[in-house]
Design a protein around this motif. Structure first.
Motif, PDB file in Angstrom:
ATOM      1  N   PHE A  70       0.817  -1.208   0.000  1.00  0.00           N
ATOM      2  CA  PHE A  70       0.000   0.000   0.000  1.00  0.00           C
ATOM      3  C   PHE A  70       0.857   1.267   0.000  1.00  0.00           C
ATOM      4  O   PHE A  70       0.370   2.346  -0.337  1.00  0.00           O
ATOM      5  N   ASN A  71       2.118   1.145   0.386  1.00  0.00           N
ATOM      6  CA  ASN A  71       3.013   2.301   0.325  1.00  0.00           C
ATOM      7  C   ASN A  71       3.424   2.639  -1.106  1.00  0.00           C
ATOM      8  O   ASN A  71       3.991   3.709  -1.347  1.00  0.00           O
ATOM      9  N   LEU A  72       3.142   1.717  -2.043  1.00  0.00           N
ATOM     10  CA  LEU A  72       3.528   1.922  -3.440  1.00  0.00           C
ATOM     11  C   LEU A  72       2.335   2.034  -4.375  1.00  0.00           C
ATOM     12  O   LEU A  72       2.370   2.769  -5.351  1.00  0.00           O
ATOM     13  N   VAL A  73       1.268   1.260  -4.099  1.00  0.00           N
ATOM     14  CA  VAL A  73       0.062   1.288  -4.932  1.00  0.00           C
ATOM     15  C   VAL A  73      -1.171   1.267  -4.038  1.00  0.00           C
ATOM     16  O   VAL A  73      -1.134   0.706  -2.939  1.00  0.00           O
ATOM     17  N   ILE A  74      -2.239   1.831  -4.513  1.00  0.00           N
ATOM     18  CA  ILE A  74      -3.458   1.905  -3.712  1.00  0.00           C
ATOM     19  C   ILE A  74      -4.272   0.612  -3.787  1.00  0.00           C
ATOM     20  O   ILE A  74      -5.111   0.342  -2.932  1.00  0.00           O
ATOM     21  N   CYS A  75      -4.020  -0.220  -4.804  1.00  0.00           N
ATOM     22  CA  CYS A  75      -4.786  -1.462  -4.960  1.00  0.00           C
ATOM     23  C   CYS A  75      -3.879  -2.688  -5.111  1.00  0.00           C
ATOM     24  O   CYS A  75      -3.971  -3.414  -6.116  1.00  0.00           O
ATOM     25  N   PRO A  76      -3.010  -2.967  -4.141  1.00  0.00           N
ATOM     26  CA  PRO A  76      -2.163  -4.158  -4.272  1.00  0.00           C
ATOM     27  C   PRO A  76      -2.968  -5.448  -4.240  1.00  0.00           C
ATOM     28  O   PRO A  76      -2.541  -6.464  -4.802  1.00  0.00           O
ATOM     29  N   HIS A  77      -4.148  -5.427  -3.598  1.00  0.00           N
ATOM     30  CA  HIS A  77      -4.994  -6.626  -3.589  1.00  0.00           C
ATOM     31  C   HIS A  77      -5.458  -6.962  -5.001  1.00  0.00           C
ATOM     32  O   HIS A  77      -5.575  -8.139  -5.355  1.00  0.00           O
ATOM     33  N   TYR A  78      -5.695  -5.929  -5.836  1.00  0.00           N
ATOM     34  CA  TYR A  78      -6.036  -6.180  -7.233  1.00  0.00           C
ATOM     35  C   TYR A  78      -4.828  -6.720  -8.001  1.00  0.00           C
ATOM     36  O   TYR A  78      -4.962  -7.602  -8.857  1.00  0.00           O
ATOM     37  N   PHE A 126      -8.899  12.619   0.140  1.00  0.00           N
ATOM     38  CA  PHE A 126      -7.840  12.803   1.132  1.00  0.00           C
ATOM     39  C   PHE A 126      -6.815  13.807   0.623  1.00  0.00           C
ATOM     40  O   PHE A 126      -6.112  13.539  -0.365  1.00  0.00           O
ATOM     41  N   GLU A 127      -6.730  14.947   1.297  1.00  0.00           N
ATOM     42  CA  GLU A 127      -5.768  15.970   0.885  1.00  0.00           C
ATOM     43  C   GLU A 127      -4.335  15.502   1.061  1.00  0.00           C
ATOM     44  O   GLU A 127      -3.434  15.971   0.362  1.00  0.00           O
ATOM     45  N   ASN A 128      -4.126  14.595   2.012  1.00  0.00           N
ATOM     46  CA  ASN A 128      -2.767  14.123   2.295  1.00  0.00           C
ATOM     47  C   ASN A 128      -2.420  12.844   1.552  1.00  0.00           C
ATOM     48  O   ASN A 128      -1.459  12.148   1.900  1.00  0.00           O
ATOM     49  N   PHE A 129      -3.188  12.532   0.493  1.00  0.00           N
ATOM     50  CA  PHE A 129      -2.874  11.312  -0.267  1.00  0.00           C
ATOM     51  C   PHE A 129      -1.506  11.460  -0.927  1.00  0.00           C
ATOM     52  O   PHE A 129      -1.261  12.445  -1.640  1.00  0.00           O
ATOM     53  N   PRO A 130      -0.595  10.512  -0.717  1.00  0.00           N
ATOM     54  CA  PRO A 130       0.751  10.621  -1.300  1.00  0.00           C
ATOM     55  C   PRO A 130       0.710  10.431  -2.815  1.00  0.00           C
ATOM     56  O   PRO A 130       0.348   9.355  -3.302  1.00  0.00           O
ATOM     57  N   VAL A 131       1.083  11.466  -3.553  1.00  0.00           N
ATOM     58  CA  VAL A 131       0.952  11.436  -5.009  1.00  0.00           C
ATOM     59  C   VAL A 131       1.861  10.393  -5.647  1.00  0.00           C
ATOM     60  O   VAL A 131       1.635   9.979  -6.786  1.00  0.00           O
ATOM     61  N   GLY A 132       2.902   9.953  -4.942  1.00  0.00           N
ATOM     62  CA  GLY A 132       3.795   8.943  -5.489  1.00  0.00           C
ATOM     63  C   GLY A 132       3.216   7.548  -5.468  1.00  0.00           C
ATOM     64  O   GLY A 132       3.759   6.633  -6.094  1.00  0.00           O
ATOM     65  N   VAL A 133       2.112   7.356  -4.748  1.00  0.00           N
ATOM     66  CA  VAL A 133       1.458   6.048  -4.701  1.00  0.00           C
ATOM     67  C   VAL A 133       0.651   5.855  -5.983  1.00  0.00           C
ATOM     68  O   VAL A 133      -0.239   6.650  -6.301  1.00  0.00           O
ATOM     69  N   LYS A 134       0.980   4.819  -6.733  1.00  0.00           N
ATOM     70  CA  LYS A 134       0.328   4.562  -8.010  1.00  0.00           C
ATOM     71  C   LYS A 134      -0.979   3.791  -7.798  1.00  0.00           C
ATOM     72  O   LYS A 134      -1.355   3.471  -6.675  1.00  0.00           O
ATOM     73  N   ALA A 135      -1.648   3.466  -8.888  1.00  0.00           N
ATOM     74  CA  ALA A 135      -2.928   2.775  -8.816  1.00  0.00           C
ATOM     75  C   ALA A 135      -2.749   1.266  -8.642  1.00  0.00           C
ATOM     76  O   ALA A 135      -3.348   0.649  -7.751  1.00  0.00           O
ATOM     77  N   LEU A 136      -1.908   0.648  -9.478  1.00  0.00           N
ATOM     78  CA  LEU A 136      -1.854  -0.814  -9.528  1.00  0.00           C
ATOM     79  C   LEU A 136      -0.439  -1.384  -9.595  1.00  0.00           C
ATOM     80  O   LEU A 136      -0.153  -2.372  -8.914  1.00  0.00           O
ATOM     81  N   ILE A 137       0.412  -0.780 -10.420  1.00  0.00           N
ATOM     82  CA  ILE A 137       1.765  -1.303 -10.633  1.00  0.00           C
ATOM     83  C   ILE A 137       2.772  -0.332 -10.040  1.00  0.00           C
ATOM     84  O   ILE A 137       2.797   0.835 -10.432  1.00  0.00           O
ATOM     85  N   PRO A 138       3.588  -0.760  -9.080  1.00  0.00           N
ATOM     86  CA  PRO A 138       4.528   0.164  -8.429  1.00  0.00           C
ATOM     87  C   PRO A 138       5.374   0.944  -9.437  1.00  0.00           C
ATOM     88  O   PRO A 138       5.926   0.370 -10.384  1.00  0.00           O
ATOM     89  N   TYR A 139       5.442   2.260  -9.215  1.00  0.00           N
ATOM     90  CA  TYR A 139       6.272   3.198  -9.979  1.00  0.00           C
ATOM     91  C   TYR A 139       5.826   3.406 -11.425  1.00  0.00           C
ATOM     92  O   TYR A 139       6.382   4.253 -12.126  1.00  0.00           O
ATOM     93  N   ILE A 140       4.840   2.670 -11.885  1.00  0.00           N
ATOM     94  CA  ILE A 140       4.463   2.714 -13.305  1.00  0.00           C
ATOM     95  C   ILE A 140       3.046   3.222 -13.527  1.00  0.00           C
ATOM     96  O   ILE A 140       2.802   4.185 -14.242  1.00  0.00           O
ATOM     97  N   PHE A 141       2.071   2.555 -12.908  1.00  0.00           N
ATOM     98  CA  PHE A 141       0.652   2.890 -13.166  1.00  0.00           C
ATOM     99  C   PHE A 141      -0.147   2.832 -11.873  1.00  0.00           C
ATOM    100  O   PHE A 141      -0.148   1.836 -11.178  1.00  0.00           O
TER     101      PHE A 141
END
Length: 267
Positions: A199-207, A252-267
């Motif tokens: 979750f520190n890298l993507v918001i949907c690691p379960h997906y 969430f105003e404090n959402f970390p913009v570096g956290v991707k959607a699905l694939i770390p560092y990419i998407f």
């Protein structure tokens, strides 16, 4: 739907039935459409997207999230268990496929009963659509693999690699569902920023791990239909995760913009 020569090295020859030959294309188009619909805002109505469009929900029958989730996974799980009685033979590949599909949906039922903490709801229409899709894909993958019994094996054997990838996917999916369940107490209903694991890298690691599990199932079965199910599911979950990240950014105003959607560092 004919296979190109390269695919014939790692995918079974398709049975002669016209229906069986067209099912992979129908499956891929249908799941891809659902993924595209998520991106343009036409969400399947469950979880955090239940209240995105309250006016459209006003005419829909609402289920509790728990009831809806049991509807989603129950029929597919029953299809998995029934396959052991309906098709008791078939060799190690067929056994691994039946086990993988049954374990996947049985695990999801156990999570619904004992792990998840729910908020929001689910529309009956959404529950029916997803339940039918899961049941149809599960039953079809099992049946198509049954039809390939006696066919020449693909030149490249991937069933044991697929089993390993499936186990990684199902464990990672469970682990991140468990982390989500620990975010709030039983009496809490609001959403919080998930943390821990990937979750520190993507918001949907379960997906992400669910996609791995589906590709593991493809590598176990090595049929064109299971490949279409895996690719189509990945496209749908990519669309869902993209909109999930967008939803978190709006809430969430404090959402970390570096956290991707699905694939770390990419998407």
């Amino acid at each position: 739907m004919e296979m190109i020569p390269m695919m014939q090295s790692f995918v079974f020859q398709q049975p002669a039935s016209v229906l069986i030959r067209t099912m992979p294309l129908i499956t891929l188009i249908s799941l891809s459409y659902l993924g595209f619909s998520e991106i343009i805002g036409k969400h399947l109505q469950y979880s955090k997207f239940w209240n995105v469009n309250p006016q459209s929900n006003s005419n829909q029958t609402k289920l509790s999230s728990k009831t809806g989730m049991l509807m989603l996974y129950g029929p597919a799980c029953l299809a998995g268990f029934a396959s052991f009685a309906l098709f008791p033979d078939g060799g190690i590949r067929f056994l691994l496929l039946k086990l993988a599909l049954t374990i996947h949906f049985f695990k999801r039922l156990l999570e619904v009963l004992f792990v998840h903490k729910f908020s929001g709801g689910m529309s009956l229409d959404t529950a029916i659509i997803i339940s039918v899709a899961y049941f149809a894909s599960t039953a079809s993958m099992i049946y198509v693999n049954h039809l390939t019994l006696g066919f020449p094996e693909p030149l490249i054997y991937l069933k044991y690699l697929g089993t390993l990838i499936f186990l990684i996917g199902i464990y990672g999916n469970f682990y991140h569902h468990y982390l989500l369940s620990k975010l709030r107490h039983k009496t809490e209903r609001g959403y919080k920023l998930p943390k821990g694991g990937l979750f520190n890298l993507v918001i949907c690691p379960h997906y992400l791990f669910e996609i791995l599990a589906f590709f593991g199932i493809f590598l176990i079965s090595q049929t064109l239909l299971s490949l279409s199910c895996a690719v189509g599911s990945a496209l749908y979950l990519a669309g869902r995760s993209y909109m999930t990240r967008k939803w978190y950014l709006s809430k969430f105003e404090n959402f970390p913009v570096g956290v991707k959607a699905l694939i770390p560092y990419i998407f």
